[in-house]
Design a protein around this motif. Sequence first.
Motif, PDB file in Angstrom:
ATOM      1  N   GLN A  68      -5.156   9.153  -2.996  1.00  0.00           N
ATOM      2  CA  GLN A  68      -4.498   8.697  -4.180  1.00  0.00           C
ATOM      3  C   GLN A  68      -3.031   8.817  -4.235  1.00  0.00           C
ATOM      4  O   GLN A  68      -2.024   7.984  -4.716  1.00  0.00           O
ATOM      5  N   THR A  69      -2.684  10.147  -3.687  1.00  0.00           N
ATOM      6  CA  THR A  69      -1.172  10.452  -3.813  1.00  0.00           C
ATOM      7  C   THR A  69      -0.513   9.613  -2.759  1.00  0.00           C
ATOM      8  O   THR A  69       0.765   9.558  -2.879  1.00  0.00           O
ATOM      9  N   LYS A  70      -1.268   9.299  -1.776  1.00  0.00           N
ATOM     10  CA  LYS A  70      -0.479   8.493  -0.649  1.00  0.00           C
ATOM     11  C   LYS A  70       0.327   7.402  -1.293  1.00  0.00           C
ATOM     12  O   LYS A  70       1.708   6.852  -0.691  1.00  0.00           O
ATOM     13  N   VAL A  71      -0.226   6.734  -2.071  1.00  0.00           N
ATOM     14  CA  VAL A  71       0.123   5.335  -2.648  1.00  0.00           C
ATOM     15  C   VAL A  71       1.462   5.824  -3.339  1.00  0.00           C
ATOM     16  O   VAL A  71       2.493   4.953  -3.062  1.00  0.00           O
ATOM     17  N   LYS A  84       0.801  -7.954  -0.239  1.00  0.00           N
ATOM     18  CA  LYS A  84       0.834  -6.380  -0.500  1.00  0.00           C
ATOM     19  C   LYS A  84      -0.430  -5.846   0.255  1.00  0.00           C
ATOM     20  O   LYS A  84      -0.324  -4.760   0.839  1.00  0.00           O
ATOM     21  N   LEU A  85      -1.363  -6.681   0.261  1.00  0.00           N
ATOM     22  CA  LEU A  85      -2.569  -6.093   0.839  1.00  0.00           C
ATOM     23  C   LEU A  85      -2.244  -6.112   2.358  1.00  0.00           C
ATOM     24  O   LEU A  85      -2.734  -5.079   3.037  1.00  0.00           O
ATOM     25  N   GLU A  86      -1.796  -7.092   2.827  1.00  0.00           N
ATOM     26  CA  GLU A  86      -1.593  -7.215   4.290  1.00  0.00           C
ATOM     27  C   GLU A  86      -0.216  -5.890   4.790  1.00  0.00           C
ATOM     28  O   GLU A  86      -0.848  -5.460   5.600  1.00  0.00           O
ATOM     29  N   GLN A  87       0.501  -5.832   3.810  1.00  0.00           N
ATOM     30  CA  GLN A  87       1.433  -4.758   4.297  1.00  0.00           C
ATOM     31  C   GLN A  87       0.889  -3.270   4.095  1.00  0.00           C
ATOM     32  O   GLN A  87       0.951  -2.589   4.875  1.00  0.00           O
ATOM     33  N   SER A  88      -0.357  -3.399   3.173  1.00  0.00           N
ATOM     34  CA  SER A  88      -1.162  -1.884   3.073  1.00  0.00           C
ATOM     35  C   SER A  88      -1.687  -1.584   4.502  1.00  0.00           C
ATOM     36  O   SER A  88      -1.799  -0.360   4.950  1.00  0.00           O
ATOM     37  N   PHE A  89      -1.927  -2.697   5.286  1.00  0.00           N
ATOM     38  CA  PHE A  89      -2.564  -2.346   6.590  1.00  0.00           C
ATOM     39  C   PHE A  89      -1.674  -1.638   7.549  1.00  0.00           C
ATOM     40  O   PHE A  89      -2.156  -0.999   8.601  1.00  0.00           O
ATOM     41  N   ILE A  90      -0.510  -1.581   7.127  1.00  0.00           N
ATOM     42  CA  ILE A  90       0.512  -0.880   8.005  1.00  0.00           C
ATOM     43  C   ILE A  90       0.890   0.371   7.273  1.00  0.00           C
ATOM     44  O   ILE A  90       0.803   1.247   8.028  1.00  0.00           O
ATOM     45  N   LEU A  91       0.839   0.273   6.028  1.00  0.00           N
ATOM     46  CA  LEU A  91       1.465   1.528   5.532  1.00  0.00           C
ATOM     47  C   LEU A  91       0.210   2.740   5.350  1.00  0.00           C
ATOM     48  O   LEU A  91       0.652   3.738   5.249  1.00  0.00           O
ATOM     49  N   PHE A  92      -0.894   2.259   5.267  1.00  0.00           N
ATOM     50  CA  PHE A  92      -2.195   3.216   5.092  1.00  0.00           C
ATOM     51  C   PHE A  92      -2.916   3.334   6.223  1.00  0.00           C
ATOM     52  O   PHE A  92      -3.827   3.775   6.013  1.00  0.00           O
ATOM     53  N   THR A 144      -8.286   2.611   3.424  1.00  0.00           N
ATOM     54  CA  THR A 144      -9.267   2.691   2.305  1.00  0.00           C
ATOM     55  C   THR A 144      -8.670   1.740   1.018  1.00  0.00           C
ATOM     56  O   THR A 144      -7.432   1.438   0.930  1.00  0.00           O
ATOM     57  N   ALA A 145      -9.751   1.020   0.499  1.00  0.00           N
ATOM     58  CA  ALA A 145      -9.427   0.266  -0.563  1.00  0.00           C
ATOM     59  C   ALA A 145      -8.564   0.421  -1.658  1.00  0.00           C
ATOM     60  O   ALA A 145      -7.825  -0.271  -2.036  1.00  0.00           O
ATOM     61  N   SER A 146      -9.100   1.719  -2.032  1.00  0.00           N
ATOM     62  CA  SER A 146      -8.282   2.112  -3.332  1.00  0.00           C
ATOM     63  C   SER A 146      -6.711   2.268  -3.101  1.00  0.00           C
ATOM     64  O   SER A 146      -5.868   1.996  -4.077  1.00  0.00           O
ATOM     65  N   GLN A 147      -6.485   2.625  -1.923  1.00  0.00           N
ATOM     66  CA  GLN A 147      -5.034   2.720  -1.657  1.00  0.00           C
ATOM     67  C   GLN A 147      -4.369   1.088  -1.760  1.00  0.00           C
ATOM     68  O   GLN A 147      -3.459   1.201  -2.312  1.00  0.00           O
ATOM     69  N   ALA A 148      -5.095   0.352  -1.023  1.00  0.00           N
ATOM     70  CA  ALA A 148      -4.266  -0.919  -0.831  1.00  0.00           C
ATOM     71  C   ALA A 148      -4.462  -1.550  -2.402  1.00  0.00           C
ATOM     72  O   ALA A 148      -3.254  -2.277  -2.772  1.00  0.00           O
ATOM     73  N   ILE A 149      -5.550  -1.557  -3.163  1.00  0.00           N
ATOM     74  CA  ILE A 149      -5.471  -1.943  -4.311  1.00  0.00           C
ATOM     75  C   ILE A 149      -4.503  -1.573  -5.404  1.00  0.00           C
ATOM     76  O   ILE A 149      -3.667  -2.188  -6.061  1.00  0.00           O
ATOM     77  N   ASN A 150      -4.253  -0.246  -5.497  1.00  0.00           N
ATOM     78  CA  ASN A 150      -3.363   0.530  -6.218  1.00  0.00           C
ATOM     79  C   ASN A 150      -1.797  -0.120  -5.594  1.00  0.00           C
ATOM     80  O   ASN A 150      -1.091  -0.149  -6.531  1.00  0.00           O
ATOM     81  N   PHE A 203     -13.837   8.676   1.183  1.00  0.00           N
ATOM     82  CA  PHE A 203     -14.378  10.101   0.668  1.00  0.00           C
ATOM     83  C   PHE A 203     -13.483  10.371  -0.751  1.00  0.00           C
ATOM     84  O   PHE A 203     -12.601   9.564  -0.940  1.00  0.00           O
ATOM     85  N   TYR A 204     -13.936  11.429  -1.170  1.00  0.00           N
ATOM     86  CA  TYR A 204     -13.513  11.720  -2.331  1.00  0.00           C
ATOM     87  C   TYR A 204     -11.954  11.828  -2.619  1.00  0.00           C
ATOM     88  O   TYR A 204     -11.331  11.160  -3.344  1.00  0.00           O
ATOM     89  N   ASN A 205     -11.445  12.740  -1.810  1.00  0.00           N
ATOM     90  CA  ASN A 205     -10.033  12.962  -1.622  1.00  0.00           C
ATOM     91  C   ASN A 205      -9.362  12.249  -0.620  1.00  0.00           C
ATOM     92  O   ASN A 205      -8.046  12.217  -0.343  1.00  0.00           O
ATOM     93  N   ILE A 206      -9.998  11.939   0.357  1.00  0.00           N
ATOM     94  CA  ILE A 206      -9.468  11.729   1.799  1.00  0.00           C
ATOM     95  C   ILE A 206      -9.924  10.157   2.241  1.00  0.00           C
ATOM     96  O   ILE A 206     -10.706   9.765   1.660  1.00  0.00           O
ATOM     97  N   GLU A 207      -9.115   9.694   2.997  1.00  0.00           N
ATOM     98  CA  GLU A 207      -9.341   8.172   3.474  1.00  0.00           C
ATOM     99  C   GLU A 207     -10.627   7.994   4.330  1.00  0.00           C
ATOM    100  O   GLU A 207     -11.099   7.168   4.078  1.00  0.00           O
TER     101      GLU A 207
END
Lengths: 557, 375
Positions: free
Chosen positions: A277-280, A485-493, A502-508, B262-266
């Motif tokens: 989550q912090t990565k976003v 932005k979803l497309e961009q997420s595939f590169i960034l994350f 990871t979906a939550s990263q892309a969505i956030n 997972f909980y905290n990691i991708e």
Amino acid sequence: MVDQKSIFELEDFCLKIHYEDSIIERVYVIDFHLNISDKIRPKSYDSEFIINNLIKAPQSTILKVVFSESAYVVRSEILGNYGVLLFAAISDRLFTSLRHIVEFNYSHIPNYFIWNEVKRDDCENQTIKTYSIDFSSPEEVEYFPEFFLKILSSLNSVSITPIELKLNSNKILQRKYAGLKILQSNTKARRLGYLKFIIQAFSASNYFPVNYFNRKIELDIQSINPHLLEYKNNYNGDDKGLVSLSNNGISVEPYLHLMKQLNILTEVNRSYILTKQTKVFFIIDKLYNGRVENRNQIIDEQKEKSSFNVFDLNILDRIYFLNQILISDSLYICSLLEVILILYNNSSSAGIKKVFKEYLLDELARISNSPDVTLNSIKRDVVELRKRIQSWTKAEVYLEHIIEPRLNWLLDLKLIVQIHDKNKKYRLTDSGTRLLNYLSGIYESVGVKHIYLPELLLKDYFTLFSYIYDLKAKAIFDEPFVLEKLEQSFILFKTDAPNRITASQAINFVCYTALIEKNITIEFNEVKDYLLKGQNKEFLLDWFHTENDGSLSKRRK
Amino acid sequence: MNLTDYNLQENPFRIGPPLKANDIIWAGFGTLKSQIEQRIKIGIQTTPSKIILNWGRYGSGKTHAANYFTRKNRIDEIRNELGAQPVKAIKISLPRTGNDPVQAFFRSFLGQVSLKNILNDIKLVVDRVTLDETINLIRAVSSDSVISTVFEKFARGLNDFELAQMEGYLFGDTTRSTLSKLGLPAGLKDDEQVVNFLSTYINVITQDSTPYSLLVLWVDEFEDIDTLNKISQDRVTTFLRQLFDKSPNKFCLFLNFTPKTFYNIEDLSITLGEALSTRARLRITFEEPSVQEAKNYIDELMNNVLYRPTAGDRFVPFESNNVIFYILDHIGRLSIRKINEVFSLLLELALIYEKPMIDVAFIDQIKDELVAWEQ
């Protein structure tokens, strides 16, 4: 005083006076819990008579007075995505009353309760909202008549306007209950700006060995310490919480501990890494080179001139940290905001610490006693936590580890300000008041304030954020923007997993950038539902309920 | 009615792995098979060790691939085609017990490669290069005096009594009497010693690609690492990293992953990440099949000589290939597991209803029985 209708009931040892004011549509019910030797059978007396005779009657002693005030919800208006209760706002009356009581006795905030009833009246359902306050100590009982007279005349409102929320039923919300969240905090970890700096350190490496990180980061942090004093002097901030240079990295340890509590950092193979989550936050911060401003905000001339101060949190910082704190620490943070509101003239750190333990215990009792809380796990958690808090000896000393850091986080988040008069006092800013409007709205709708916050914020957070900080963002689901932005997420994350992020990263990422770049609000659940429906041709979402997250992949062409 | 009416010996859409190694067959998915076999061929023909990450959703065939390549003789066929020495292939599921995952891993390994096998393999080395050379080799690769001593004993050979004692020793018996009888100073307790044991074994038996040209270790259900506590997780990843470090040649490590988060990691690559970040990571994706690929799979499976020894119409018991496509179009996202479950049930229902063949009308009749059916 206008002639009012009064009804009396005497039940067991409780004299109930039901008192209606038809002009402002308020109903008062006063329960005098009495110890009476002779039974008194009143007919219709007016309030002065009651107060002068009943209360002061020698035959009776009053053990407790429970005062309640009801109001009919008359109309509400939509504000942005919210409906705002403009009339008969019961939270406002509640907090206003509490503030007045506290002016009389500032070492104790009385217990209170809010509930709703629905009455069917002329084929129409009317919601009646009621709050009650317990006057339970002898001094408070004696003070009650004076209070009641004040209530009938007008009091200075605290100006809380609860937001009417369209919420799911309690049954659904309770299923998503995830525990009473509390952060273990230390009085030293006060400045959120340090957390930001530590996150930014991960530009140099994805991971840092645990044994090495403390000392390294402490050394690097020394470069920003000069900003602290400037933050206090020029940014309405504070300079407490300094990380000095120690010879074993112990000075920064409280901050690292906090970051683990907030799930900002985690350990893997004895190294620190940023959580997903912090990565976003981290990646967007890098994209903007650490200088994110909301386009619609008027750039402060002064700020433009001086170089930015890392402790002065920008919009991105606040989006991230406010969310993490609200979902990890809702009980303490919400209670603290309310206590600051109620104490008002006595809202110094010492004043807060005097009342906080009792306030927490009452708050937990309110959760348990709410008719809308039926889940056993909630009640069980409440019992456990109450026991722990009850056992705090020398609470005012222990509370330093709870109150001091949170006051400073709220300050950094610009939800409160410091007033420097005789003592240092804290007041809610307009932003802080608006956050309380939201929390009050939850309380008035579902009978509990904060235990469902993590779930509610999935559908509300960005709208709430825009409301709190007055960004005036519009709710627009900009599909091309979302897809881009979803497309961009595939590169960034990207990780080692092929065709999968990871979906939550892309969505956030979508939600954050929507607010920052376009000043529009798109909520997490909106994007998730859009992807789950599967109608879009580009992406495929696998959702894992147990992890509350999913896998996003690109469809094969 | 029974399956022979459909020209089938057995229900080909099995839902669990087969008991007999020879019953493991590969149907369809030709590209995927080549990718895996390519990795194995390169492993046989080149020296540096490799890690291959197999990514695929649940039910995408990763465990089946592990079984196919480790239990059946397919790798043997490949190495024969290349004129290479035999390959040792072992499949291990990641241990789920929290307490001592490395010991659990080791026991699982010993369960498949018994002490007798190990002794035989060492004997092959001795037969080829003399005892003294073997001992020199052991000392050179083991970097651990206890392990060195153990393998020297293997090289010299064990009688039945010593064999039983040694087995006890490897499985954790460290009583004084056992140790003194074997002439060993200590037991195998340390994670690192387990690494040394395994890496010594790998290095000795693949030296100069003889007697083995490659050792393949296939770790299944790696996502179960999530069920272990943090300390155990770290131990497992450290163990794998050290094993790989100490077996720089002729070692192919396949890891089966799902893209779960997972909980905290991708995903799990983060857990492994730093442990493997400096090593070449190759990836094989077990993709969701397209409708055509799924049809090929079904076709090859049903008509495999194991299930249909006498050739006939390939689409039987279905009325035509179109019926197969009809089903595949209506069960949502495709995975091999889902296909097997749906088609297995269809066969069983067709037998119950005594249908001479499965057509669209029949499917529409019983589609409520098919959980995966989407209109």
